[in-house]
Design a protein around this motif. Structure first.
Motif, PDB file in Angstrom:
ATOM      1  N   ALA A 231      15.718 -10.846  14.413  1.00 47.86           N
ATOM      2  CA  ALA A 231      14.784  -9.040  14.563  1.00 47.86           C
ATOM      3  C   ALA A 231      13.444  -8.276  13.774  1.00 47.86           C
ATOM      4  CB  ALA A 231      15.968  -8.719  14.132  1.00 47.86           C
ATOM      5  N   PHE A 232      13.301  -9.529  12.547  1.00 44.46           N
ATOM      6  CA  PHE A 232      12.108  -9.197  12.185  1.00 44.46           C
ATOM      7  C   PHE A 232      10.956  -9.494  12.513  1.00 44.46           C
ATOM      8  CE2 PHE A 232       9.636 -11.008   8.636  1.00 44.46           C
ATOM      9  CZ  PHE A 232       9.028  -9.178   7.809  1.00 44.46           C
ATOM     10  N   ALA A 233      10.944 -10.505  13.164  1.00 43.77           N
ATOM     11  CA  ALA A 233       9.777 -11.377  14.071  1.00 43.77           C
ATOM     12  C   ALA A 233       9.686 -10.037  15.355  1.00 43.77           C
ATOM     13  CB  ALA A 233       9.991 -12.224  14.518  1.00 43.77           C
ATOM     14  N   ASN A 234      10.335  -9.557  15.337  1.00 41.38           N
ATOM     15  CA  ASN A 234       9.806  -8.038  17.060  1.00 41.38           C
ATOM     16  C   ASN A 234       9.300  -7.310  16.403  1.00 41.38           C
ATOM     17  OD1 ASN A 234      10.378 -10.500  18.867  1.00 41.38           O
ATOM     18  ND2 ASN A 234      13.264  -9.792  18.406  1.00 41.38           N
ATOM     19  N   TRP A 235      10.330  -6.928  14.651  1.00 42.38           N
ATOM     20  CA  TRP A 235       9.696  -5.901  14.252  1.00 42.38           C
ATOM     21  C   TRP A 235       8.606  -5.811  14.183  1.00 42.38           C
ATOM     22  CZ3 TRP A 235       8.897  -4.621   9.640  1.00 42.38           C
ATOM     23  CH2 TRP A 235       7.906  -3.311   9.037  1.00 42.38           C
ATOM     24  N   LEU A 236       7.626  -6.660  12.975  1.00 41.22           N
ATOM     25  CA  LEU A 236       6.374  -7.203  13.171  1.00 41.22           C
ATOM     26  C   LEU A 236       5.789  -7.597  14.647  1.00 41.22           C
ATOM     27  CD1 LEU A 236       6.861 -10.279  10.247  1.00 41.22           C
ATOM     28  CD2 LEU A 236       6.020  -7.845  10.417  1.00 41.22           C
ATOM     29  N   LEU A 237       5.984  -7.685  15.162  1.00 41.06           N
ATOM     30  CA  LEU A 237       4.773  -7.543  16.431  1.00 41.06           C
ATOM     31  C   LEU A 237       4.623  -6.163  16.969  1.00 41.06           C
ATOM     32  CD1 LEU A 237       6.700  -9.894  19.419  1.00 41.06           C
ATOM     33  CD2 LEU A 237       4.244 -10.200  18.342  1.00 41.06           C
ATOM     34  N   ASN A 238       5.229  -5.576  15.917  1.00 41.44           N
ATOM     35  CA  ASN A 238       4.683  -3.910  17.070  1.00 41.44           C
ATOM     36  C   ASN A 238       4.278  -2.893  15.791  1.00 41.44           C
ATOM     37  OD1 ASN A 238       4.958  -4.193  19.835  1.00 41.44           O
ATOM     38  ND2 ASN A 238       7.539  -3.808  19.511  1.00 41.44           N
ATOM     39  N   HIS A 239       4.437  -3.677  14.738  1.00 45.01           N
ATOM     40  CA  HIS A 239       3.986  -2.891  13.133  1.00 45.01           C
ATOM     41  C   HIS A 239       2.170  -2.519  13.033  1.00 45.01           C
ATOM     42  CE1 HIS A 239       3.597  -1.626   8.824  1.00 45.01           C
ATOM     43  NE2 HIS A 239       5.073  -1.220   9.292  1.00 45.01           N
ATOM     44  N   PRO A 240       1.905  -1.741  13.048  1.00 47.81           N
ATOM     45  CA  PRO A 240      -0.124  -1.786  13.179  1.00 47.81           C
ATOM     46  C   PRO A 240      -0.532  -2.189  11.838  1.00 47.81           C
ATOM     47  CG  PRO A 240       1.440   0.452  12.540  1.00 47.81           C
ATOM     48  CD  PRO A 240       2.524  -0.554  12.914  1.00 47.81           C
ATOM     49  N   GLU A 241       0.333  -2.311  10.932  1.00 45.75           N
ATOM     50  CA  GLU A 241      -0.278  -3.014   9.535  1.00 45.75           C
ATOM     51  C   GLU A 241      -0.344  -4.488   9.473  1.00 45.75           C
ATOM     52  OE1 GLU A 241       0.473  -0.868   6.034  1.00 45.75           O
ATOM     53  OE2 GLU A 241      -0.484   0.611   6.791  1.00 45.75           O
ATOM     54  N   LEU A 242       0.121  -5.344  10.335  1.00 47.88           N
ATOM     55  CA  LEU A 242       0.642  -6.786  10.581  1.00 47.88           C
ATOM     56  C   LEU A 242      -0.757  -7.485   9.627  1.00 47.88           C
ATOM     57  CD1 LEU A 242       2.213  -9.291  11.503  1.00 47.88           C
ATOM     58  CD2 LEU A 242       1.648  -8.996  13.211  1.00 47.88           C
ATOM     59  N   ASN A 243      -1.425  -7.537   9.817  1.00 49.32           N
ATOM     60  CA  ASN A 243      -2.487  -8.404   9.536  1.00 49.32           C
ATOM     61  C   ASN A 243      -2.429  -8.208   7.678  1.00 49.32           C
ATOM     62  OD1 ASN A 243      -3.714  -9.018  11.423  1.00 49.32           O
ATOM     63  ND2 ASN A 243      -5.280  -7.304  12.299  1.00 49.32           N
ATOM     64  N   GLN A 244      -2.293  -6.945   7.482  1.00 47.28           N
ATOM     65  CA  GLN A 244      -2.671  -7.106   5.495  1.00 47.28           C
ATOM     66  C   GLN A 244      -1.037  -6.776   5.032  1.00 47.28           C
ATOM     67  OE1 GLN A 244      -4.068  -3.948   7.743  1.00 47.28           O
ATOM     68  NE2 GLN A 244      -5.996  -5.320   7.771  1.00 47.28           N
ATOM     69  N   ALA A 245       0.634  -7.230   6.034  1.00 41.99           N
ATOM     70  CA  ALA A 245       1.115  -7.563   5.920  1.00 41.99           C
ATOM     71  C   ALA A 245       1.669  -8.621   4.229  1.00 41.99           C
ATOM     72  CB  ALA A 245       2.155  -7.960   6.570  1.00 41.99           C
ATOM     73  N   THR A 246       2.359  -8.240   3.470  1.00 40.85           N
ATOM     74  CA  THR A 246       2.680  -9.556   2.741  1.00 40.85           C
ATOM     75  C   THR A 246       4.737  -8.996   2.391  1.00 40.85           C
ATOM     76  OG1 THR A 246       3.329  -7.319   1.070  1.00 40.85           O
ATOM     77  CG2 THR A 246       0.792  -8.686   1.671  1.00 40.85           C
ATOM     78  N   SER A 247       5.155  -9.571   2.165  1.00 34.73           N
ATOM     79  CA  SER A 247       6.589 -10.477   1.715  1.00 34.73           C
ATOM     80  C   SER A 247       7.438  -9.284   0.829  1.00 34.73           C
ATOM     81  CB  SER A 247       6.766 -11.232   0.448  1.00 34.73           C
ATOM     82  OG  SER A 247       6.725 -11.206  -0.416  1.00 34.73           O
ATOM     83  N   LYS A 248       6.424  -7.672   0.620  1.00 33.79           N
ATOM     84  CA  LYS A 248       7.010  -6.324   0.654  1.00 33.79           C
ATOM     85  C   LYS A 248       7.437  -5.690   1.886  1.00 33.79           C
ATOM     86  CE  LYS A 248       4.640  -6.637  -4.186  1.00 33.79           C
ATOM     87  NZ  LYS A 248       3.628  -5.868  -5.305  1.00 33.79           N
ATOM     88  N   LEU A 249       6.942  -5.899   2.816  1.00 30.02           N
ATOM     89  CA  LEU A 249       6.659  -5.376   4.008  1.00 30.02           C
ATOM     90  C   LEU A 249       8.218  -5.140   3.855  1.00 30.02           C
ATOM     91  CD1 LEU A 249       5.247  -3.351   5.934  1.00 30.02           C
ATOM     92  CD2 LEU A 249       5.326  -6.028   7.020  1.00 30.02           C
ATOM     93  N   PHE A 250       8.820  -6.591   4.109  1.00 31.76           N
ATOM     94  CA  PHE A 250      10.033  -6.011   4.417  1.00 31.76           C
ATOM     95  C   PHE A 250      11.416  -5.582   4.011  1.00 31.76           C
ATOM     96  CE2 PHE A 250      14.764  -8.037   3.981  1.00 31.76           C
ATOM     97  CZ  PHE A 250      14.966  -8.856   5.666  1.00 31.76           C
ATOM     98  N   LYS A 251      11.223  -4.883   2.900  1.00 35.43           N
ATOM     99  CA  LYS A 251      11.845  -3.672   2.735  1.00 35.43           C
ATOM    100  C   LYS A 251      12.132  -2.418   3.175  1.00 35.43           C
ATOM    101  CE  LYS A 251      11.925  -4.849  -2.531  1.00 35.43           C
ATOM    102  NZ  LYS A 251      11.042  -5.020  -3.984  1.00 35.43           N
ATOM    103  N   GLU A 252      10.965  -2.723   4.051  1.00 35.60           N
ATOM    104  CA  GLU A 252      10.314  -1.534   5.457  1.00 35.60           C
ATOM    105  C   GLU A 252      11.826  -2.013   6.683  1.00 35.60           C
ATOM    106  OE1 GLU A 252       6.960  -0.252   6.636  1.00 35.60           O
ATOM    107  OE2 GLU A 252       5.704  -0.454   5.131  1.00 35.60           O
ATOM    108  N   PHE A 253      11.464  -2.825   6.879  1.00 36.65           N
ATOM    109  CA  PHE A 253      12.566  -3.437   7.855  1.00 36.65           C
ATOM    110  C   PHE A 253      14.018  -2.977   7.708  1.00 36.65           C
ATOM    111  CE2 PHE A 253      14.517  -7.028   9.759  1.00 36.65           C
ATOM    112  CZ  PHE A 253      14.984  -6.540  11.372  1.00 36.65           C
ATOM    113  N   SER A 254      14.436  -3.318   6.171  1.00 39.62           N
ATOM    114  CA  SER A 254      15.997  -3.461   6.260  1.00 39.62           C
ATOM    115  C   SER A 254      16.054  -3.885   4.576  1.00 39.62           C
ATOM    116  CB  SER A 254      16.264  -5.061   6.561  1.00 39.62           C
ATOM    117  OG  SER A 254      17.260  -5.596   6.217  1.00 39.62           O
ATOM    118  N   SER A 255      16.861  -3.252   4.398  1.00 37.75           N
ATOM    119  CA  SER A 255      16.964  -3.740   2.956  1.00 37.75           C
ATOM    120  C   SER A 255      17.975  -5.014   2.021  1.00 37.75           C
ATOM    121  CB  SER A 255      18.061  -2.176   2.604  1.00 37.75           C
ATOM    122  OG  SER A 255      19.262  -1.791   2.644  1.00 37.75           O
ATOM    123  N   GLN A 256      18.603  -5.499   2.950  1.00 36.63           N
ATOM    124  CA  GLN A 256      19.203  -6.603   2.968  1.00 36.63           C
ATOM    125  C   GLN A 256      18.672  -7.774   2.438  1.00 36.63           C
ATOM    126  OE1 GLN A 256      20.937  -9.123   6.371  1.00 36.63           O
ATOM    127  NE2 GLN A 256      19.902  -7.882   7.730  1.00 36.63           N
TER     128      GLN A 256
END
Length: 351
Positions: free
Chosen positions: A30-55
């Motif tokens: 689910a996270f990988a599919n969410w990343l595919l359409n994220h506008p800031e994928l090229n600048q993404a870091t592990s902190k981006l996961f908090k945007e996707f989920s709080s787990q």
């Protein structure tokens, strides 16, 4: 440095662990599919996961998934990943030996613990090389195959290049799976058994298709693939062993483009080999040769089967498995003539 992938089966993981691996795979997909359409994928870091989920989720997996998605997005035609297995870099996976057992530890949803693996004799040799430092561990992937959880680990190692000057030409085709040539010596690897097995499986698929037994079709398809892979392993090993026994330093093969279109008759033995994994066989020959220190070179396949040793090139020179030069009358087995020409790289090297 050559690289191989060691596929280790996890030894009887508990139901709780299997459920956890399933959850990790679902979240990661689910996270990988969410990343595919994220506008800031090229600048993404592990902190981006908090945007996707709080787990809670291992940052090591998050970072590796971001790297994998970045790399795959350029060549990814589909807009969605069906399954995106959890991957780990070399710093997050540790191989150890405890008594007679080998264990592998990696980040999970719970605490990090060593998981015992099923190690076959040839796998033990590679695991021992990892432990004594003669091989280096690369990235790893946790995946499930036929209801069994496995860990695939990339391993790189140094090989001393061979200094022999002899060149082997290998011609892959339909009537003969492979023909190898070194100087005046030649070896033929027939495709008769492969052709028979493929025809038998094709007939069985037709029968099952009429009966609408799709699950059985998939099952025998997997069985056929395993059989063909085993044949490829055996043939590639024989070819490399022959090369080693005859002082070969270079193996040359042609780039196989359009090989499936070469059959001209529905009755010829090669017809049932159209789906033979030629690329797989070449890959196996290449990596086994590389592991043995033999260099592999790729040759342009143009006219290798039509050219005579006198230099005359004509389509009429070849008639099935027979080669007869229309100018000088030189005769030879057509596939052997092709292997000799590949060894000489008469058409130049592939770019």
């Amino acid at each position: 440095m050559p690289t191989i992938t060691l596929r280790l089966e996890l030894h009887k993981p508990t139901k709780a662990k299997q459920d956890m691996y399933e959850r990790m795979t679902e979240v990661n997909t689910a996270f990988a599919n969410w990343l595919l359409n994220h506008p800031e994928l090229n600048q993404a870091t592990s902190k981006l996961f908090k945007e996707f989920s709080s787990q809670r989720f291992p940052s090591a997996v998050v970072n590796q998934t971001i790297r994998e998605v970045k790399a795959q997005k350029k060549k990814q035609k589909a807009k969605k990943f069906r399954t995106f297995w959890c991957c780990f870099n070399n710093q997050n996976v540790k191989v150890e030996k405890k008594g007679a057992f080998y264990t592998v530890s990696f980040p999970t949803l719970e605490k990090r613990i060593g998981v015992p693996v099923v190690a076959r004799p040839y796998q033990e040799a590679w695991l021992n090389r990892l432990l004594d430092g003669t091989a280096k561990q690369g990235a790893a992937k946790l995946y499930k195959k036929r209801k069994k959880w496995c860990l695939a680990i990339a391993i790189t190692f140094d090989v001393k290049p061979r200094h022999e000057t002899k060149v082997m030409g290998v011609d892959l085709g339909l009537r003969y799976i492979a023909v190898a040539s070194v100087g005046t010596k030649s070896w033929f690897f027939k495709g008769n058994q492969c052709a028979f097995v493929r025809r038998r499986y094709a007939a069985l698929r037709r029968t099952l298709g009429k009966a609408k037994k799709l699950q059985m079709i998939r099952k025998i398809g997997r069985k056929e693939s395993r059989w063909m892979k085993d044949q490829n392993h055996k043939i590639s090993r024989q070819i490399v062993n022959v090369a080693l026994a005859n002082g070969v330093g270079v193996i040359r093969m042609e780039e196989l483009t359009g090989i499936r279109k070469r059959a001209t008759s529905a009755k010829e033995a090669g017809r049932s080999l159209h789906s033979w994994a030629f690329h797989q066989l070449q890959t196996m020959i290449a990596y086994k040769a590389e592991m043995a220190g033999i260099r592999v070179e790729w040759v342009n396949p143009t006219y290798t089967s039509q050219t005579c040793k006198c230099g005359h090139r004509e389509k009429a020179n070849r008639n099935g498995i027979c080669f007869r030069c229309q100018r000088c009358g030189y005769t030879l087995h057509a596939d052997l003539n092709g292997a000799i020409n590949i060894a000489k790289a008469i058409s130049g090297f592939a770019s």
